[in-house]
Design an enzyme around this catalytic site. Structure first.
Site, PDB file in Angstrom:
ATOM      1  N   LYS A  43       0.806  -1.214   0.000  1.00 47.39           N
ATOM      2  CA  LYS A  43       0.000   0.000   0.000  1.00 47.39           C
ATOM      3  C   LYS A  43       0.847   1.275   0.000  1.00 47.39           C
ATOM      4  CE  LYS A  43      -3.465  -2.150   2.969  1.00 47.39           C
ATOM      5  NZ  LYS A  43      -4.008  -2.160   4.341  1.00 47.39           N
ATOM      6  N   GLY A  44       1.995   1.230   0.660  1.00 53.94           N
ATOM      7  CA  GLY A  44       2.711   2.453   1.016  1.00 53.94           C
ATOM      8  C   GLY A  44       3.004   3.439  -0.103  1.00 53.94           C
ATOM      9  N   GLU A  99       8.387   2.595  -5.172  1.00 60.79           N
ATOM     10  CA  GLU A  99       8.293   2.213  -3.752  1.00 60.79           C
ATOM     11  C   GLU A  99       8.221   3.452  -2.879  1.00 60.79           C
ATOM     12  OE1 GLU A  99       7.657   0.284  -1.605  1.00 60.79           O
ATOM     13  OE2 GLU A  99       8.400  -1.732  -1.870  1.00 60.79           O
ATOM     14  N   ASP A 100       7.719   3.287  -1.678  1.00 61.61           N
ATOM     15  CA  ASP A 100       7.745   4.402  -0.719  1.00 61.61           C
ATOM     16  C   ASP A 100       9.047   4.388   0.078  1.00 61.61           C
ATOM     17  OD1 ASP A 100       6.862   2.018   0.403  1.00 61.61           O
ATOM     18  OD2 ASP A 100       5.748   3.002   1.993  1.00 61.61           O
ATOM     19  N   LYS A 131      16.806   3.875   3.280  1.00 65.73           N
ATOM     20  CA  LYS A 131      17.592   3.760   4.517  1.00 65.73           C
ATOM     21  C   LYS A 131      18.772   2.847   4.240  1.00 65.73           C
ATOM     22  CE  LYS A 131      13.979   3.633   8.093  1.00 65.73           C
ATOM     23  NZ  LYS A 131      13.384   2.690   9.081  1.00 65.73           N
ATOM     24  N   ASP A 159       2.876   3.936   7.004  1.00 61.85           N
ATOM     25  CA  ASP A 159       1.970   3.767   8.150  1.00 61.85           C
ATOM     26  C   ASP A 159       2.667   3.312   9.428  1.00 61.85           C
ATOM     27  OD1 ASP A 159       2.529   1.067   7.151  1.00 61.85           O
ATOM     28  OD2 ASP A 159       0.978   0.424   8.544  1.00 61.85           O
ATOM     29  N   ARG A 165      -1.014   7.191   7.138  1.00 64.91           N
ATOM     30  CA  ARG A 165      -0.645   7.203   5.712  1.00 64.91           C
ATOM     31  C   ARG A 165      -1.029   8.534   5.054  1.00 64.91           C
ATOM     32  NH1 ARG A 165       0.869   1.939   4.143  1.00 64.91           N
ATOM     33  NH2 ARG A 165      -0.248   0.244   5.162  1.00 64.91           N
TER      34      ARG A 165
END
Ligand code: PRP
Length: 176
Positions: A43-44, A99-100, A131, A159, A165
């Site tokens: 979801k991110g 991607e988040d 990261k 989240d 979110r």
């Protein structure tokens, strides 16, 4: 009910927006004649992907994969689960994964192999946050908007137990 926590802003809305505009320009140039497929990892990534794609002015396709590796915990379980697969045929197409966040790299490493097995013409990876200090697998990231330290971050799609979110910035949950 989630008890309300204080959130400290790490990357504000303007910083995010500026980076997204810059990235959308680069991607629009790079893929202007190639009708790429952007795969949004849910979801991110839904917030970042929406903002990014709205700023792109080239013909492109969009597809989705629902992936989960964290459950409701703040630590990756290390097990990647495909809850829902993409639907377009990517064979011989230029593919970009959105991607988040990339943390250990486990999710994208798995996804990259799975997508490559379907013979795309090219495959690149775009992420809002990275990261690098947490990486457990070797992974080449083509476009990363922000490198961050090892904080647990929320907002702009990310989240904590499925909350936060919808924050318009990236923040850290403060313990105070
Ligand atoms: C997050 C994020 C990546 C993955 C990154 O997803 O969206 O897919 O974790 O971690 P990794 O590099 O250690 O594999 P999450 O499982 O939290 O699901 P969500 O996108 O539904 O929030």
């Amino acid at each position: 009910m989630l008890e309300e926590k204080k959130i400290k802003v790490l990357i504000d809305e303007k910083q995010i927006n500026d980076k997204i505009i810059e990235l959308a320009g680069k991607l629009s140039e790079e893929y202007k004649n190639s009708n790429p497929i952007f795969i949004i990892v849910l979801k991110g990534a839904f917030v970042f992907a929406s903002h990014l794609l709205l700023k792109m002015n080239i013909p492109l396709n969009v597809d989705f994969m629902v992936i989960s590796s964290y459950g409701d915990s703040t630590e990756s379980s290390g097990i990647v689960r495909i809850e829902e697969d993409m639907s377009l045929n990517i064979e011989n197409r230029h593919v970009v994964i959105i991607e988040d966040i990339i943390d250990t790299g486990t999710t994208l490493n798995y996804l990259r192999k799975k997508i490559k097995a379907n013979n795309p013409k090219s495959l690149k990876i775009v992420t809002l946050l990275d990261k690098p200090s947490r990486r457990k697998v070797d992974l080449e990231v083509d476009y990363s908007c922000f490198e961050i330290e090892d904080y647990f971050v929320v907002g702009f799609g990310l989240d904590y137990a499925q909350f936060y979110r919808n924050l318009p910035y990236v923040g850290i949950i403060s313990e105070e």
